[in-house]
Scaffold this active site. Structure first.
Site, PDB file in Angstrom:
ATOM      1  N   PHE A 146       0.864  -1.188   0.000  1.00  0.00           N
ATOM      2  CA  PHE A 146       0.000   0.000   0.000  1.00  0.00           C
ATOM      3  C   PHE A 146       0.899   1.236   0.000  1.00  0.00           C
ATOM      4  O   PHE A 146       1.978   1.213   0.593  1.00  0.00           O
ATOM      5  CB  PHE A 146      -0.904   0.005   1.232  1.00  0.00           C
ATOM      6  CG  PHE A 146      -1.970  -1.057   1.217  1.00  0.00           C
ATOM      7  CD1 PHE A 146      -2.623  -1.408   0.032  1.00  0.00           C
ATOM      8  CD2 PHE A 146      -2.333  -1.720   2.379  1.00  0.00           C
ATOM      9  CE1 PHE A 146      -3.608  -2.386   0.023  1.00  0.00           C
ATOM     10  CE2 PHE A 146      -3.318  -2.701   2.377  1.00  0.00           C
ATOM     11  CZ  PHE A 146      -3.955  -3.034   1.192  1.00  0.00           C
TER      12      PHE A 146
ATOM     13  N   SER B 163      11.105   4.121  -1.251  1.00  0.00           N
ATOM     14  CA  SER B 163      10.503   5.442  -1.438  1.00  0.00           C
ATOM     15  C   SER B 163      11.330   6.547  -0.805  1.00  0.00           C
ATOM     16  O   SER B 163      11.991   6.337   0.225  1.00  0.00           O
ATOM     17  CB  SER B 163       9.119   5.429  -0.784  1.00  0.00           C
ATOM     18  OG  SER B 163       8.583   6.722  -0.762  1.00  0.00           O
TER      19      SER B 163
ATOM     20  N   TYR C   9       3.509   4.993   6.171  1.00  0.00           N
ATOM     21  CA  TYR C   9       3.905   4.431   4.876  1.00  0.00           C
ATOM     22  C   TYR C   9       5.431   4.395   4.757  1.00  0.00           C
ATOM     23  O   TYR C   9       6.027   3.354   4.457  1.00  0.00           O
ATOM     24  CB  TYR C   9       3.282   5.248   3.735  1.00  0.00           C
ATOM     25  CG  TYR C   9       3.935   4.984   2.406  1.00  0.00           C
ATOM     26  CD1 TYR C   9       3.816   3.746   1.794  1.00  0.00           C
ATOM     27  CD2 TYR C   9       4.704   5.965   1.777  1.00  0.00           C
ATOM     28  CE1 TYR C   9       4.446   3.489   0.586  1.00  0.00           C
ATOM     29  CE2 TYR C   9       5.332   5.714   0.567  1.00  0.00           C
ATOM     30  CZ  TYR C   9       5.201   4.474  -0.019  1.00  0.00           C
ATOM     31  OH  TYR C   9       5.826   4.220  -1.209  1.00  0.00           O
TER      32      TYR C   9
ATOM     33  N   LYS D 166       8.137   1.163   4.620  1.00  0.00           N
ATOM     34  CA  LYS D 166       9.139   0.917   3.565  1.00  0.00           C
ATOM     35  C   LYS D 166      10.551   0.854   4.155  1.00  0.00           C
ATOM     36  O   LYS D 166      11.380   0.049   3.715  1.00  0.00           O
ATOM     37  CB  LYS D 166       9.043   2.016   2.501  1.00  0.00           C
ATOM     38  CG  LYS D 166       7.768   1.922   1.660  1.00  0.00           C
ATOM     39  CD  LYS D 166       8.002   1.184   0.358  1.00  0.00           C
ATOM     40  CE  LYS D 166       6.731   0.682  -0.247  1.00  0.00           C
ATOM     41  NZ  LYS D 166       6.793   0.489  -1.697  1.00  0.00           N
TER      42      LYS D 166
ATOM     43  N   ARG E 259      -1.451  20.210   3.249  1.00  0.00           N
ATOM     44  CA  ARG E 259      -1.843  18.825   3.545  1.00  0.00           C
ATOM     45  C   ARG E 259      -0.894  18.314   4.633  1.00  0.00           C
ATOM     46  O   ARG E 259       0.335  18.419   4.467  1.00  0.00           O
ATOM     47  CB  ARG E 259      -1.692  17.992   2.259  1.00  0.00           C
ATOM     48  CG  ARG E 259      -2.275  16.613   2.329  1.00  0.00           C
ATOM     49  CD  ARG E 259      -2.219  15.915   0.980  1.00  0.00           C
ATOM     50  NE  ARG E 259      -0.858  15.614   0.546  1.00  0.00           N
ATOM     51  CZ  ARG E 259      -0.549  14.943  -0.571  1.00  0.00           C
ATOM     52  NH1 ARG E 259      -1.518  14.527  -1.374  1.00  0.00           N
ATOM     53  NH2 ARG E 259       0.704  14.720  -0.895  1.00  0.00           N
TER      54      ARG E 259
HETATM   55  N1  UFG Z   1      -1.006  18.141  -4.250  1.00  0.00           N
HETATM   56  C1  UFG Z   1      -1.878  19.197  -4.371  1.00  0.00           C
HETATM   57  N2  UFG Z   1      -3.164  18.932  -4.705  1.00  0.00           N
HETATM   58  C2  UFG Z   1      -3.627  17.672  -4.914  1.00  0.00           C
HETATM   59  C3  UFG Z   1      -2.716  16.585  -4.797  1.00  0.00           C
HETATM   60  C4  UFG Z   1      -1.405  16.860  -4.457  1.00  0.00           C
HETATM   61  O1  UFG Z   1      -1.513  20.364  -4.169  1.00  0.00           O
HETATM   62  O2  UFG Z   1      -4.821  17.498  -5.191  1.00  0.00           O
HETATM   63  C5  UFG Z   1       0.390  18.430  -3.901  1.00  0.00           C
HETATM   64  C6  UFG Z   1       0.845  17.785  -2.617  1.00  0.00           C
HETATM   65  O3  UFG Z   1       0.472  18.564  -1.496  1.00  0.00           O
HETATM   66  C7  UFG Z   1       2.350  17.758  -2.842  1.00  0.00           C
HETATM   67  C8  UFG Z   1       2.479  17.534  -4.362  1.00  0.00           C
HETATM   68  O4  UFG Z   1       1.213  17.904  -4.899  1.00  0.00           O
HETATM   69  O5  UFG Z   1       2.894  18.996  -2.526  1.00  0.00           O
HETATM   70  C9  UFG Z   1       2.756  16.099  -4.738  1.00  0.00           C
HETATM   71  O6  UFG Z   1       1.811  15.283  -4.062  1.00  0.00           O
HETATM   72  P1  UFG Z   1       1.583  13.747  -4.439  1.00  0.00           P
HETATM   73  O7  UFG Z   1       0.512  13.229  -3.550  1.00  0.00           O
HETATM   74  O8  UFG Z   1       1.413  13.630  -5.910  1.00  0.00           O
HETATM   75  O9  UFG Z   1       2.978  13.074  -4.113  1.00  0.00           O
HETATM   76  P2  UFG Z   1       3.809  13.116  -2.738  1.00  0.00           P
HETATM   77  O10 UFG Z   1       4.976  14.013  -2.990  1.00  0.00           O
HETATM   78  O11 UFG Z   1       3.001  13.413  -1.554  1.00  0.00           O
HETATM   79  O12 UFG Z   1       4.185  11.593  -2.561  1.00  0.00           O
HETATM   80  C10 UFG Z   1       4.728  10.821  -3.599  1.00  0.00           C
HETATM   81  C11 UFG Z   1       4.288   9.369  -3.432  1.00  0.00           C
HETATM   82  C12 UFG Z   1       4.866   8.804  -2.171  1.00  0.00           C
HETATM   83  C13 UFG Z   1       6.324   9.009  -2.143  1.00  0.00           C
HETATM   84  C14 UFG Z   1       6.638  10.472  -2.332  1.00  0.00           C
HETATM   85  C15 UFG Z   1       8.097  10.710  -2.374  1.00  0.00           C
HETATM   86  O13 UFG Z   1       2.896   9.305  -3.364  1.00  0.00           O
HETATM   87  O14 UFG Z   1       4.594   7.421  -2.140  1.00  0.00           O
HETATM   88  O15 UFG Z   1       6.074  10.912  -3.560  1.00  0.00           O
HETATM   89  O16 UFG Z   1       8.402  11.961  -2.887  1.00  0.00           O
HETATM   90  F1  UFG Z   1       6.815   8.610  -0.957  1.00  0.00           F
END
Ligand code: UFG
Length: 330
Positions: free
Chosen positions: A76, A117, A141, A145, A282
């Site tokens: 997950f 990750s 998460y 990992k 977030r």
């Molecule tokens: N974001 C928004 N609006 C949204 C969705 C995301 O502003 O609707 C922002 C988030 O706040 C963040 C950025 O877009 O600043 C990227 O968010 P993601 O959810 O696309 O990706 P994350 O960086 O949170 O996480 C991803 C993977 C994880 C991994 C991580 C490592 O989901 O599994 O990258 O960088 F660990």
């Protein structure tokens, strides 16, 4: 000999299966189809539907296949969900890894490539992040990992199971012909959410926070194309097959893009307006995540083909426009 891909019906897993088959490997896939899609699996691969936590099922797969190496994606991976349901993450991810390593040991399979990750680093003290930097996860998460990485280390010490941990940063894009792509329900990642807005499935993008210590105030992330990631898995398998030692590698582009820059690139790639609004931060989002990935380039010989974020988004857009409803039901 066969490569066994655990979680091969998921987003990154299915692209890696496709790449392995195109590179001439024989591939078997294990997937419980909780988040995976049957239609995502290249038809030349043999798909076993079942759970890595089910040891008898896993033994049965290892009995039927002549496995030379395992590529492990079966976990997950939604950070906000893991904050609410940590035990679900520890059960699936950590129990799964115990079984995988035990069955590998029983069947004398000695090589595993693991989908790790950037989340194992937590909030970095400096960027770009190096593989030797402290790993202090800020969510369950990432903790799961990191624990999986440590379990592989001790299985190496005790049983000689060699591993490569690939620490991904932000993965995006799809196979350029649009035949496979990203389909999560619910979708939480930035690029597919932006493309849902572009295609009219969602009204507007919410940008989570504009008061971070970054040039435009929004989070900065390091994007890699999913096929470049898939290539790294093939190289990692070759690295292990050549008898090299266990190791960990970051996979990123060494370049950061802010959420606003990604939105702008998506507007260009799609030609759509893509309405957006600012929203609160977030919880758990680090300000900036950028990978130092020269080690993967030097040691594995990794050379990512996509260095342009607009081109990465364009491949995801092709998938979105050709599959407006995503994959068919399993
Ligand atoms: N974001 C928004 N609006 C949204 C969705 C995301 O502003 O609707 C922002 C988030 O706040 C963040 C950025 O877009 O600043 C990227 O968010 P993601 O959810 O696309 O990706 P994350 O960086 O949170 O996480 C991803 C993977 C994880 C991994 C991580 C490592 O989901 O599994 O990258 O960088 F660990």
């Amino acid at each position: 000999m066969t490569v066994l891909v655990l979680g091969g019906a998921g987003y990154i897993g299915s692209h890696t299966v496709d790449t392995l088959i195109n590179d001439g490997y024989d591939v078997a896939v294990v997937d419980n189809l909780i988040t995976g899609h049957t239609a995502a699996v290249n038809q030349k691969a043999r798909l076993y539907i079942g759970d890595v936590r089910d040891k008898d099922f896993m033994r049965n797969v290892f009995q039927q296949e002549d496995i030379e190496g395992v590529v492990h994606f079966a976990a997950f991976s939604v950070v906000p969900e893991s904050m609410k349901l940590p035990l679900k993450y520890f059960d699936n991810n950590i129990t799964g890894m115990i079984n995988v390593l035990e069955v590998m040991n029983e069947f004398d399979v000695k090589n595993i490539v693991f989908s790790s990750s950037a989340a194992t680093y937590g909030e970095p003290k400096q960027v770009p992040i190096k593989e030797t930097d402290p790993q202090v996860p800020t969510n369950p998460y990432g903790e799961s990992k990191l624990t999986m990485e440590k379990m592989m280390h001790w299985a190496d010490v005790a049983h000689g199971i060699k591993f490569v941990a690939l620490r991904y940063f932000n993965v995006a894009g799809a196979k350029p012909d649009g035949s496979i792509g990203e389909d999560h329900n619910p979708e939480t990642h930035l690029v597919p959410i932006i493309l849902q807005v572009a295609s009219g499935k969602r009204q507007k993008l919410q940008i989570f926070g504009d008061d971070y210590p970054t040039p435009d105030g929004t989070n900065v992330r390091d994007y890699v194309h999913v096929l470049d990631l898939a290539d790294a898995h093939v190289l990692a398998l070759k690295y292990l097959a050549a008898g090299n030692d266990s190791d960990a590698f970051n996979l990123g582009s060494a370049t950061g893009f802010s959420n606003l820059e990604i939105l702008e690139a998506a507007r260009k790639a799609t030609g759509k307006e893509i309405p957006s609004e600012m929203a609160p931060r977030r919880p758990g989002d680090p300000s900036t995540l950028i990978a130092a990935s020269d080690k993967a380039r030097k040691v594995l010989g990794w050379s990512p083909k996509y260095d342009d974020v607009e081109a990465i988004i364009a491949t995801a857009w092709k998938w979105t426009t050709t599959h407006p409803e995503g994959y068919p039901q399993n």
